[in-house]
Write an enzyme that holds these catalytic residues in place. Structure first.
Site, PDB file in Angstrom:
ATOM      1  N   LYS A 201      19.089   3.579  51.999  1.00 23.50           N
ATOM      2  CA  LYS A 201      20.204   4.156  50.816  1.00 23.50           C
ATOM      3  C   LYS A 201      21.386   5.009  51.448  1.00 23.50           C
ATOM      4  O   LYS A 201      21.121   6.068  51.956  1.00 23.50           O
ATOM      5  CB  LYS A 201      19.824   4.807  49.766  1.00 23.50           C
ATOM      6  CG  LYS A 201      20.700   4.974  48.534  1.00 23.50           C
ATOM      7  CD  LYS A 201      20.144   5.781  47.431  1.00 23.50           C
ATOM      8  CE  LYS A 201      21.008   6.089  46.384  1.00 23.50           C
ATOM      9  NZ  LYS A 201      20.413   6.526  45.180  1.00 23.50           N
ATOM     10  N   LYS A 254      20.845  -0.309  50.102  1.00 25.17           N
ATOM     11  CA  LYS A 254      21.717  -0.081  49.267  1.00 25.17           C
ATOM     12  C   LYS A 254      22.914   0.713  50.056  1.00 25.17           C
ATOM     13  O   LYS A 254      22.570   1.403  50.699  1.00 25.17           O
ATOM     14  CB  LYS A 254      21.321   0.630  48.012  1.00 25.17           C
ATOM     15  CG  LYS A 254      22.588   0.874  46.989  1.00 25.17           C
ATOM     16  CD  LYS A 254      21.794   1.850  45.911  1.00 25.17           C
ATOM     17  CE  LYS A 254      22.756   2.183  44.899  1.00 25.17           C
ATOM     18  NZ  LYS A 254      22.245   3.146  43.845  1.00 25.17           N
TER      19      LYS A 254
END
Length: 332
Positions: A201, A254
């Site tokens: 992330k 992400k």
């Protein structure tokens, strides 16, 4: 051999031929649809920076779930916006918290739907960070304390599993969070509940609309000490490797669009399912361009999602899910 013996256009001559040799096929089964649940009654408020995405109160949630099922989508990812926030995000692990209420309701309305719970504290803390903040007495500087945050994340995951979540998806990026949550779930009797880890992330500029939607912007500083530097890719391998060793069942990258190379790398290096999160700004940019008549929304969305799957994503979390699923069925 080469031209004229080899003519690559032969297999592109008709629509049927192109379909016959298509290498990557997108399906509604690939999609996970994020939903934002909030407190109150009769609330269905469009998020200004995310056209077509809503804050929904519990009494309006069922109609959204029915719409998701009608579109042919098999999984949702639940985010909650609590009525009260505090320094330790107590609403995140409250048995009657907004996410826990939503999980129980969705599993009652649609037992077959796969319900994924986002496991983080940022939406529930008054400072907007993903863990517990400690202030150093000597310097007066504040930082997110990794190890003390793990206990609360474990409590959150267990409360979500107790409510009926099918998958726990921890998004906090604390070191050791997968191991802590896996051990906590196992000890609480939830050894069969898988973990979809936000393994990679990035500290991305593409989260802006989501922070509006989730009311989760940091009240000071940023998240760069725990989310990844967008310039790094070898670090992504280290993060994913740690999560695999700690017991993750699925890995996530992400955002998606600027990190297709990272999705491909994880797919090549690990034998776990890989998810791509097609994040809020990626969605909103398409919506804005389409609203101005600059692009064909349907064509761009399906091409983008196909690109994520071609890069190696087995699952795609996307706000386009309902539209994309209907388009794939030939509906307008």
């Amino acid at each position: 051999m080469s031209y004229p013996t080899v003519r690559n256009r032969r297999l592109r001559r008709t629509s049927a031929l192109r379909s016959l040799v298509r290498e990557t096929v997108l399906s509604a089964n690939d999609f996970i649809y994020p939903i934002f649940v909030t407190f109150g009654h009769n609330i269905k408020e469009e998020i200004p920076s995310m056209p077509g995405v809503y804050h929904l109160s519990m009494d309006r949630l069922e109609e959204e779930i029915r719409d998701v099922i009608a579109a042919g989508i098999q999984s949702v990812l639940l985010f909650g916006i609590p009525e009260h926030k505090d320094a330790i995000g107590a609403s995140a692990y409250d048995a009657n918290g907004i996410v826990q209420q939503a999980i129980r309701a969705v599993k009652e309305w649609a037992p077959e739907l796969v319900v994924i719970a986002d496991t983080c504290l940022c939406q529930f803390t008054d400072h907007g960070h993903c863990g517990i903040v400690h202030v150093h007495e000597a310097t007066g500087t504040a930082e997110v304390d990794n190890d003390s945050s793990l206990d609360l994340l474990v409590q959150t995951a267990i409360s979500q599993a107790q409510a009926g979540a099918d998958i726990i998806a921890p998004s906090n990026m604390m070191d050791g969070f997968v191991l802590a949550i896996r051990d906590g779930l196992d000890e609480a009797g939830f050894s069969d509940i898988p973990i979809l880890s936000y393994s990679v992330k990035y500290a991305s500029a593409f989260y802006g609309p989501f922070r509006d939607a989730a009311h989760s912007a940091p009240q000071f500083g940023d998240r760069k000490t725990y989310q990844m530097d967008p310039a790094n890719v070898r670090e992504a391998l280290r993060e994913a490797e740690s999560d695999v060793a700690e017991g993750a069942d699925m890995l996530m990258v992400k955002p998606a669009l600027a990190y297709l190379d990272v999705i491909k790398l994880l797919k090549e290096q690990f034998d776990l399912p890989v998810a791509a999160y097609n994040v809020s700004a990626e969605y909103s940019m398409v919506k804005a361009a389409a609203a101005n008549g600059w692009i064909d929304e349907r064509a761009v969305v399906l091409e983008t999602l196909t690109g994520m799957k071609r890069a190696g994503a087995d699952l795609i979390i996307t706000y386009h899910a309902k539209d994309a699923a209907r388009w794939l069925k030939g509906e307008e």
